[in-house]
Design a protein around this motif. Structure first.
Motif, mmCIF file in Angstrom:
data_model
loop_
_atom_site.group_PDB
_atom_site.id
_atom_site.type_symbol
_atom_site.label_atom_id
_atom_site.label_comp_id
_atom_site.label_asym_id
_atom_site.label_seq_id
_atom_site.Cartn_x
_atom_site.Cartn_y
_atom_site.Cartn_z
ATOM 1 N N ASP A 3 0.836 -1.190 0.000
ATOM 2 C CA ASP A 3 0.000 0.000 0.000
ATOM 3 C C ASP A 3 0.876 1.247 0.000
ATOM 4 O O ASP A 3 1.965 1.252 0.574
ATOM 5 N N TYR A 32 -6.100 6.952 -0.146
ATOM 6 C CA TYR A 32 -7.100 6.015 -0.670
ATOM 7 C C TYR A 32 -8.481 6.655 -0.791
ATOM 8 O O TYR A 32 -9.502 6.037 -0.518
ATOM 9 N N ARG A 63 -3.556 0.641 -3.245
ATOM 10 C CA ARG A 63 -3.711 -0.360 -2.193
ATOM 11 C C ARG A 63 -3.611 -1.743 -2.824
ATOM 12 O O ARG A 63 -4.289 -2.034 -3.808
#
Length: 158
Positions: A3, A32, A63
């Motif tokens: 991530d 995100y 991610r």
């Protein structure tokens, strides 16, 4: 390989991308947030074309989606806070209106597996990645006004 909540320290523009293994969600904003796009193993050599189609103008975070073995289970709810009619899914659903006579999905509980939810039937339109957990309100997640009408399991063979 993992991530990354802020890709700006690595690159300022993205014109192409190669996913060498696994699956990733890429996001238009840091941490995100914003619109999302699913990427599996392969080459994406024209990111500008994808972005010109209204997806987004840059990739700011990504991610990694872990591989899942076992069953897939998600319960969808018609209203926020797990209200209204509900149905449990264990496989893909290309249209909740046709299958369940459900006009909207505003919250869900992902018990097993990783899922993609789409704003239109037939896995079309903007998407959202859902990992195991409770999602009481999509509006609180920055998806105000967005309806989800189809859901698909993220599987290695997608």
């Amino acid at each position: 390989m993992s991530d990354c909540s802020d890709m700006s320290s690595y690159l300022s523009r993205c014109h192409s991308c190669r996913v060498e293994s696994g699956c990733f969600m890429v996001y238009e904003r840091n941490n995100y947030m914003g619109q999302q796009f699913f990427m599996r193993r392969g080459e994406y050599n024209d990111m500008q074309r994808m972005m010109s189609m209204g997806m987004f103008d840059n990739i700011r975070s990504c991610r990694m989606i872990p591989y899942h073995r076992g069953q897939y289970r998600m319960k969808i709810y018609e209203r926020e806070n797990f209200g209204g009619q509900s149905f449990e899914l264990m496989d893909d659903c290309d249209n909740i209106q046709d299958r369940y006579r459900m006009s909207d999905c505003q919250s869900c509980h992902v018990m097993d597996g990783h899922w993609l939810m789409y704003e239109q039937p037939q896995y079309r339109g903007r998407m959202m990645y859902m990992r195991p957990g409770e999602y009481k309100s999509f509006r609180d997640m920055g998806m105000s006004g967005q309806r989800f009408m189809s859901m698909r399991r993220i599987m290695d063979s997608m």
